[in-house]
Scaffold this motif. Structure first.
Motif, short mmCIF file in Angstrom:
data_model
loop_
_atom_site.label_atom_id
_atom_site.label_comp_id
_atom_site.label_asym_id
_atom_site.label_seq_id
_atom_site.Cartn_x
_atom_site.Cartn_y
_atom_site.Cartn_z
N CYS A 13 -1.66 29.85 12.41
CA CYS A 13 -0.75 29.99 11.27
C CYS A 13 0.69 29.72 11.69
O CYS A 13 1.01 29.62 12.87
N SER A 14 1.53 29.64 10.68
CA SER A 14 2.97 29.45 10.89
C SER A 14 3.63 30.82 11.02
O SER A 14 2.97 31.86 10.90
N ARG A 15 4.93 30.82 11.19
CA ARG A 15 5.69 32.08 11.29
C ARG A 15 5.50 32.98 10.08
O ARG A 15 5.46 34.19 10.19
N ASP A 16 5.39 32.33 8.91
CA ASP A 16 5.26 33.12 7.68
C ASP A 16 3.80 33.40 7.32
O ASP A 16 3.50 33.78 6.21
N ARG A 17 2.89 33.21 8.25
CA ARG A 17 1.45 33.50 8.15
C ARG A 17 0.71 32.49 7.27
O ARG A 17 -0.41 32.73 6.86
N THR A 18 1.31 31.33 7.00
CA THR A 18 0.63 30.29 6.25
C THR A 18 -0.45 29.69 7.15
O THR A 18 -0.15 29.26 8.26
N HIS A 21 -0.95 26.63 20.26
CA HIS A 21 0.27 26.01 19.69
C HIS A 21 0.53 24.63 20.27
O HIS A 21 1.33 23.87 19.74
N GLN A 22 -0.16 24.27 21.34
CA GLN A 22 -0.02 22.92 21.92
C GLN A 22 -1.08 21.97 21.36
O GLN A 22 -1.14 20.81 21.74
N GLY A 23 -1.94 22.48 20.49
CA GLY A 23 -2.97 21.65 19.88
C GLY A 23 -4.20 21.45 20.73
O GLY A 23 -5.02 20.59 20.44
N HIS A 24 -4.36 22.24 21.78
CA HIS A 24 -5.55 22.12 22.63
C HIS A 24 -6.76 22.73 21.94
O HIS A 24 -6.62 23.70 21.20
N MET A 73 0.84 -1.16 0.00
CA MET A 73 0.00 0.00 0.00
C MET A 73 0.90 1.24 0.00
O MET A 73 1.81 1.36 0.80
N THR A 74 0.63 2.15 -0.89
CA THR A 74 1.42 3.37 -0.99
C THR A 74 0.84 4.44 -0.10
O THR A 74 -0.36 4.69 -0.12
N ARG A 75 1.71 5.06 0.66
CA ARG A 75 1.25 6.14 1.54
C ARG A 75 1.43 7.47 0.83
O ARG A 75 2.45 7.71 0.18
N ARG A 76 0.45 8.32 0.99
CA ARG A 76 0.56 9.66 0.45
C ARG A 76 1.37 10.51 1.41
O ARG A 76 1.22 10.40 2.61
N PRO A 77 2.25 11.35 0.90
CA PRO A 77 3.04 12.20 1.79
C PRO A 77 2.13 13.21 2.48
O PRO A 77 1.17 13.70 1.90
N HIS A 78 2.43 13.47 3.75
CA HIS A 78 1.67 14.47 4.49
C HIS A 78 2.09 15.85 4.04
O HIS A 78 3.25 16.10 3.76
N HIS A 79 1.15 16.72 3.96
CA HIS A 79 1.44 18.11 3.62
C HIS A 79 2.25 18.71 4.76
O HIS A 79 1.94 18.54 5.91
N THR A 80 3.32 19.42 4.44
CA THR A 80 4.22 19.97 5.45
C THR A 80 3.47 20.85 6.45
O THR A 80 3.67 20.75 7.65
N ALA A 81 2.58 21.70 5.97
CA ALA A 81 1.86 22.61 6.86
C ALA A 81 0.98 21.84 7.84
O ALA A 81 0.79 22.25 8.97
N ALA A 82 0.43 20.70 7.41
CA ALA A 82 -0.44 19.93 8.28
C ALA A 82 0.32 19.37 9.47
O ALA A 82 -0.24 19.18 10.54
N ARG A 83 1.61 19.09 9.30
CA ARG A 83 2.42 18.54 10.39
C ARG A 83 3.00 19.63 11.27
O ARG A 83 3.45 19.37 12.37
N GLN A 84 3.01 20.84 10.78
CA GLN A 84 3.60 21.95 11.49
C GLN A 84 2.70 22.39 12.64
O GLN A 84 1.49 22.49 12.49
N ALA A 85 3.29 22.68 13.78
CA ALA A 85 2.52 23.21 14.91
C ALA A 85 2.30 24.70 14.68
O ALA A 85 3.14 25.39 14.14
N ALA A 86 1.14 25.17 15.11
CA ALA A 86 0.84 26.59 14.98
C ALA A 86 1.78 27.39 15.87
O ALA A 86 1.91 27.11 17.06
N GLU A 87 2.47 28.33 15.28
CA GLU A 87 3.35 29.21 16.05
C GLU A 87 2.71 30.56 16.27
O GLU A 87 3.21 31.37 17.05
N GLY A 88 1.63 30.81 15.58
CA GLY A 88 0.96 32.09 15.71
C GLY A 88 -0.49 31.98 15.30
O GLY A 88 -1.03 30.88 15.13
N PHE A 89 -1.10 33.11 15.14
CA PHE A 89 -2.51 33.16 14.75
C PHE A 89 -2.79 34.51 14.13
O PHE A 89 -2.06 35.48 14.32
#
Length: 137
Positions: free
Chosen positions: A83-88, A117-120, A1-17
């Protein structure tokens, strides 16, 4: 079974908002200024937090000015997007309100500064009021 790569942003923790606060003159913008001060405090505690004053957020939440909605008029409505540091954007925007007293705004500010940012999950009691439904005939 082939796994699809996770989108980088989806794995990134929110550093801002980005938090958009309704400042419509005949509605949310007339709410208690101490509420807005508490939200400003959250952006000062989070290096990549951004508070934006805007007009009616009725497109994103259920504004009391829309005909048929029976929700309190006073109180700030806020839409927050992590969002991330770059506002993504790193997830869906979440609507809050009405925030009618500084304690509610401080609870949101604490979540923005510590919980986001802790995912709560956000405090459920602060989530936006859902639209009133017209009575069935």
């Amino acid at each position: 079974m082939t796994r699809r790569p996770h989108h980088t942003a989806a794995r990134q923790a929110a550093e801002g908002f980005t938090a958009a606060v309704c400042r419509a003159q005949d509605g949310c913008g007339t709410a208690d200024g101490r509420v807005l001060e508490a939200l400003r405090g959250a952006t000062q505690r989070v290096p990549f937090g951004l508070l934006v004053a805007t007009g009616c957020l009725g497109r994103h939440l259920h504004c009391p000015h829309h005909e048929g909605n029976q929700v309190p008029r006073t109180g700030h409505r806020v839409v927050v997007q992590p969002c991330s540091r770059d506002r993504t954007p790193l997830g869906p925007a979440v609507a809050f309100g009405p925030l009618m007293d500084p304690e509610q705004a401080e609870a949101l500010a604490v979540w923005l500064a510590e919980g986001l940012h802790q995912g709560h999950r956000p405090p459920r009691r602060l989530l936006a009021v859902r639209p009133s439904r017209a009575p069935e005939p």
